[in-house]
Design an enzyme around this catalytic site. Structure first.
Site, PDB file in Angstrom:
ATOM      1  N   ASP A 157      -1.818  -0.800   5.898  1.00  0.00           N
ATOM      2  CA  ASP A 157      -2.100  -0.269   7.240  1.00  0.00           C
ATOM      3  C   ASP A 157      -3.525   0.215   7.423  1.00  0.00           C
ATOM      4  O   ASP A 157      -3.904   0.621   8.517  1.00  0.00           O
ATOM      5  CB  ASP A 157      -1.153   0.900   7.556  1.00  0.00           C
ATOM      6  CG  ASP A 157      -1.544   2.169   6.813  1.00  0.00           C
ATOM      7  OD1 ASP A 157      -1.965   2.068   5.640  1.00  0.00           O
ATOM      8  OD2 ASP A 157      -1.429   3.254   7.402  1.00  0.00           O
ATOM      9  N   ASP A 174      -7.037  -1.982   2.982  1.00  0.00           N
ATOM     10  CA  ASP A 174      -6.030  -2.993   2.635  1.00  0.00           C
ATOM     11  C   ASP A 174      -6.401  -4.386   3.151  1.00  0.00           C
ATOM     12  O   ASP A 174      -5.691  -5.351   2.864  1.00  0.00           O
ATOM     13  CB  ASP A 174      -4.663  -2.613   3.233  1.00  0.00           C
ATOM     14  CG  ASP A 174      -4.185  -1.260   2.756  1.00  0.00           C
ATOM     15  OD1 ASP A 174      -4.335  -0.979   1.553  1.00  0.00           O
ATOM     16  OD2 ASP A 174      -3.670  -0.491   3.579  1.00  0.00           O
ATOM     17  N   ASP A 189       0.873  -1.172   0.000  1.00  0.00           N
ATOM     18  CA  ASP A 189       0.000   0.000   0.000  1.00  0.00           C
ATOM     19  C   ASP A 189       0.911   1.223   0.000  1.00  0.00           C
ATOM     20  O   ASP A 189       2.088   1.120   0.352  1.00  0.00           O
ATOM     21  CB  ASP A 189      -0.883  -0.027   1.257  1.00  0.00           C
ATOM     22  CG  ASP A 189      -1.614   1.275   1.469  1.00  0.00           C
ATOM     23  OD1 ASP A 189      -2.263   1.744   0.525  1.00  0.00           O
ATOM     24  OD2 ASP A 189      -1.520   1.828   2.581  1.00  0.00           O
TER      25      ASP A 189
END
Length: 655
Positions: free
Chosen positions: A508, A512, A320
């Site tokens: 995080d 995700d 990410d």
């Protein structure tokens, strides 16, 4: 509950050791009597029988328990029980007594060694067993950490360990968070900063408002994850247990064949004892527990031994962007059309202090230190902030704000991030350019991963293509997918898997969580992340240092090698020992010799597993000699524009 089970286990080991020592004492008396009165064997035999009966109790109890709860260790218990019963039937009371004594002593030593490894994990739990100084009207009272509630105010003095999560309301200090994140450098905190349970006040005084207590704290979550990981079984252990009954049948056939071929009861008993798979029983669990304990010391929480093994096999990584590869916090990166940058920063910081907008906070952080008095400060409906500074009208915000105020501005510069302008007394001072920057350690961490063989690196982000391209170029990530929704991220990870990769997925945020589940291993950044992310991830980094990824992979690969070596040694040693026993090479005292030699291989395996506890890394990833060169172009694909939408954007080489 886990602590109670551990204490019960230690009490049982103590009881077995006591019985073994009493039996050894009685056996010594029998030998002395036999030596002192050679003609009287009745008393010596009676005492030897009593010694054998004492140690038969725990041996037969363990064997009986293994019938109800089958396990690989239960196979060893049953084999020892069979050897004991066979010695009784043959009338060899000395062997019937000595054999269980040797096995019990070996078992106790094995468990003590394993408990020592587990202790490294349980030591984390004891961090929560502390007391707190709770502020009450008229003073301070000392209470247990369990008595704290959200909203309580506590004080931390130099040397105190934080008993709960909270927010600093007054004071300043440096906090040692090594036990939580593995970070060796203390972190400075002041009013408004977060404090995690388990961190130690190195200096200074803090007044902290409690926000989370007990299992809800960062430390509480870590302890829960560690206990879950400790109770899981390595894959090799599950495989060995699957064939435990077949192994038992094979051993019985080997013992029967030895009896029919030689008629020697000592060799038959030696085969049963030599076949005990204790070395195999402990080969994987002891190694995995040691690795999990070491990982926790480095701020890496692995939810189970299966994920530890999966980490060793990953060959690609999917990141990410925001909050993972980048700090997730805007910072000043440049100016536009500013004749006096110092004055521009001063006005922007002064007005930014009156707003909680991310751009305003970034302006405050970038501005000069000091207190600026702004009168009549007010936010203008998302356009910016206005007020009076030094008796002059001041404004900080977007281009539309200045159009409403009638202030002429210079054209905003081309920039892929937020832009804010400032004016004072109706005069426009210039533009401030803000952006979310890569983490300081990100480039080194990615190079380290390439050196470990993870040359396939992909970035997924919901951000705009231009921003994604800039971050990808800075970090040398050659393939970037922008404007990705949560299900887009998941499908991209699934495509990586279908292409033959075993991707490590790092994120995080809630968006995700689907991607984390789809990867071979999902890693969540920061134990203070959302519950959804922590539940979806297989591995949790208690801090936000990306270099821990390389540490985790190196540790998992070393753990895998150690398990393979231990299993190979255990199998080879057992095969050699059984062969020697079946051929009668061990002689009349074969069962005792087999018991002693069988314990040797077990301790060698435990010692090899214990070497993992010496594993230590600072977490500062260093690119290996085989690290792939950073990409000179970034392929950015818009996930929302259709499967075929893509663009190759040339960028400057990353130095």
């Amino acid at each position: 509950m886990t602590g109670l089970l551990a204490r019960t286990e230690q009490l049982l080991l103590g009881a077995q050791l006591t019985l073994a020592m009493l039996s050894a004492g009685l056996l010594g008396l029998a030998l002395l009597w036999q030596f002192a009165v050679p003609g009287d064997t009745g008393v010596a035999s009676l005492v030897a029988a009593l010694a054998a009966a004492l140690v038969a109790v725990p041996v037969l109890a363990d064997a009986s328990r293994s019938l109800r709860y089958p396990s690989l260790h239960g196979v060893a218990d049953r084999l020892v029980a069979l050897a004991l019963l066979a010695a009784w039937v043959a009338g060899d009371l000395m062997t019937a007594a000595v054999l269980p004594i040797v096995m019990i002593l070996g078992h106790v030593l094995e468990e003590r060694s394993l408990l020592g490894t587990r202790e490294a994990v349980r030591a984390l739990g004891r961090l929560a067993e502390t007391r707190a100084r709770r502020l009450v009207p008229g003073g301070v009272e000392l209470v247990a950490a369990t008595a704290l509630q959200a909203g309580d105010r506590i004080e931390l003095r130099a040397g105190d360990r934080a008993p709960a999560d909270g927010v600093v309301r007054a004071g300043s200090a440096s906090l040692d968070m090594a036990s939580l994140t593995g970070e060796s450098v203390p972190v400075d905190v002041a009013a408004g900063d977060a404090v995690a349970a388990g961190s130690i006040d190195c200096n200074g005084w803090l007044e902290v408002e409690v926000t989370r207590t007990g299992a809800d704290t960062t430390l509480g979550r870590i302890i829960t994850l560690m206990r879950t990981a400790e109770e899981s079984k390595p894959a090799v252990t599950r495989v060995l247990e699957q064939y435990g009954e077949q192994y038992m049948a094979l051993v019985l056939m080997a013992a029967a064949g030895t009896w029919f071929a030689s008629g020697d009861m000592a060799s038959t008993l030696a085969v049963l004892v030599a076949s005990c798979p204790c070395a195999l029983v402990l080969a994987a669990p002891a190694t995995a527990i040691a690795a999990i304990a070491v990982a926790a010391r480095h701020g890496i929480l692995i939810k189970g031994t299966g994920f530890l093994e999966n980490l060793a096999g990953v060959d690609a990584v999917v990141f990410d962007k925001t909050g993972t590869l980048t700090t997730g916090i805007l910072s000043l990166v440049g100016f536009g059309g500013a004749a006096d940058e110092a004055a521009l920063l001063r006005v922007a910081a002064a007005l930014g202090a009156a707003s909680s907008h991310p751009v305003s906070r970034a302006a405050v952080l970038a501005g000069p230190a000091g207190c600026f008095v702004v009168a009549d400060a007010r936010e203008e409906g998302g356009f910016g902030v206005t007020g009076t500074l030094d008796g002059l009208a001041a404004a900080f915000g977007r281009e539309e704000l200045f159009a409403r105020l009638g202030v002429a501005v210079s054209p905003p510069p081309a920039h892929d991030g937020p832009i804010g302008g400032a004016s004072l007394g109706g005069v426009f001072l210039g533009w401030l350019l803000f952006a979310d920057r890569p983490r300081p350690e990100a480039a080194a961490a990615l190079a380290d991963l390439r050196g470990l063989g993870l040359t396939r690196q992909v970035m997924l982000t919901g951000d705009r293509a231009a921003v994604a391209a800039r971050i990808g170029a800075e970090l040398g990530i050659g393939e970037v997918y922008a404007e990705a929704l949560p299900d887009d991220k998941m499908r991209r990870v699934q495509l990586e898997t279908r292409a033959g990769f075993r991707p490590l997925v790092v994120g995080d945020g809630v968006n995700d969580s689907l991607a984390l589940k789809a990867g071979a291993v999902g890693v969540a950044m920061g134990a203070q992340g959302t519950d959804v992310v922590l539940a979806s991830a297989d591995v949790v980094l208690t801090g936000s240092d990306l270099r821990r990824l390389g540490t985790a992979i190196r540790l998992s690969r070393r753990c895998r090698r150690t398990i393979q070596v231990n299993v190979a040694l255990g199998l080879a040693w057992t095969a050699v020992l059984v062969t020697l026993a079946a051929l009668g090479v061990l002689g009349p005292q074969g069962p005792i010799i087999a018991a002693l030699l069988h314990n040797v291989s077990t301790f060698v395996g435990l010692g090899n597993a214990g070497r993992l506890l010496l594993f230590d890394e600072s977490g500062e990833g260093v690119a290996g000699p085989d690290a792939a060169p950073l990409s000179r172009q970034v392929e950015v694909r818009g996930m929302t524009e259709g499967a075929g939408a893509s663009a190759i954007l040339p960028v400057a080489p990353v130095m």
